[in-house]
Scaffold this motif. Structure first.
Motif: not given
Length: 254
Positions: A21-22, A227, A229-231, A238-240, A242
């Motif tokens: 994840s980011h 990704p 789902r963002r944010g 806050r996550r991005e 997969y």
């Protein structure tokens, strides 16, 4: 499909069945003046940060004491199960997170450092850790409250360690283990179909190669993802996220 090629195999997971994840670390100021995420611990998984932008730090608590590791572009830091960690934002910190045993943290292998009275009651813990659906003001406020409650417990653990007393941290470990015990059988199933299965596939390939058998190479393929789902409001920022082959659905507390 190329003429004569075999039917493609099922979609392949990421190498080693890791999670990815980011994170953009929160810039919310906490009670001690630091900006950042919710301190927490993983009980079964090692986690790694690869810093892609900005500057910050990760504060960690282990029985050996308190440590703060600076983060800058190109930094790589990882920590084993039992390490309480808190991501600190200083200037646009962005991190790519690699997680051992992809799927386990999403299934709940992450316990926040709430005060002991909350950790002792599974119902209280679940209520304090939960976030409402969506990403509006209500979700942000709930994420802030959750972060602040985790920081409250974390600061008590840190203060004890700075005095040379690891007993509160070790009691937190025990409380966290009691809290997740009902989930462990589900984690074992995820591990068997994820990381363990990946290792077993490698063993089968090595055995085939030792016998001069290259049949598995005919199943070569390329996978790609962006990704899904963002944010979302994660523990650290806050996550991005997969949606990857073979992985459990993202756990919104992560």
């Amino acid at each position: 499909m190329v003429s004569g090629a075999p039917k493609p195999p099922p979609a392949a997971p990421l190498p080693g069945a890791v999670g990815l994840s980011h994170i953009g670390a929160y810039d919310w100021e906490a009670a001690d003046g630091a900006c950042g995420g919710s301190p927490h611990v993983h009980l079964a998984c090692t986690e790694a940060y690869v810093v892609t932008a900005g500057r910050g730090a990760v504060q960690t608590l282990t029985p050996e004491g308190y440590r703060e590791t600076d983060l800058a572009p190109g930094s790589l830091v990882w920590f084993t199960p039992g390490t309480v960690h808190r991501m600190v934002q200083r200037d646009g910190l962005r991190v790519t997170v690699l997680m051992e045993n992809g799927g386990l943290p999403e299934a709940g292998d992450a316990v926040l450092t709430f005060p002991p009275s909350v950790l002792a009651d599974p119902g209280k813990y679940a209520a304090a850790a939960a976030l409402p659906a969506g990403e509006g003001p209500e979700a942000e406020e709930a994420a802030r409250r959750r972060r602040d409650l985790a920081v409250e417990g974390y600061l008590e653990l840190r203060a004890a360690l700075l005095e040379g007393d690891a007993r509160p941290l070790l009691e937190f470990h025990r409380a966290a283990a009691r809290l997740v015990a009902p989930r462990v059988s589900g984690w074992e199933r995820l591990w068997r179909t994820g990381a363990l299965a990946a290792a077993e596939r490698t063993g089968a390939r090595l055995a085939a190669l030792a016998a001069g058998d290259a049949a598995h190479l005919a199943g070569a393929r390329v996978e790609a993802a962006v990704p899904a789902r963002r944010g979302g409001y994660g523990m650290c920022g806050r996550r991005e996220e997969y949606e990857l082959p073979g992985a459990a659905p993202p756990h919104r507390e992560g």
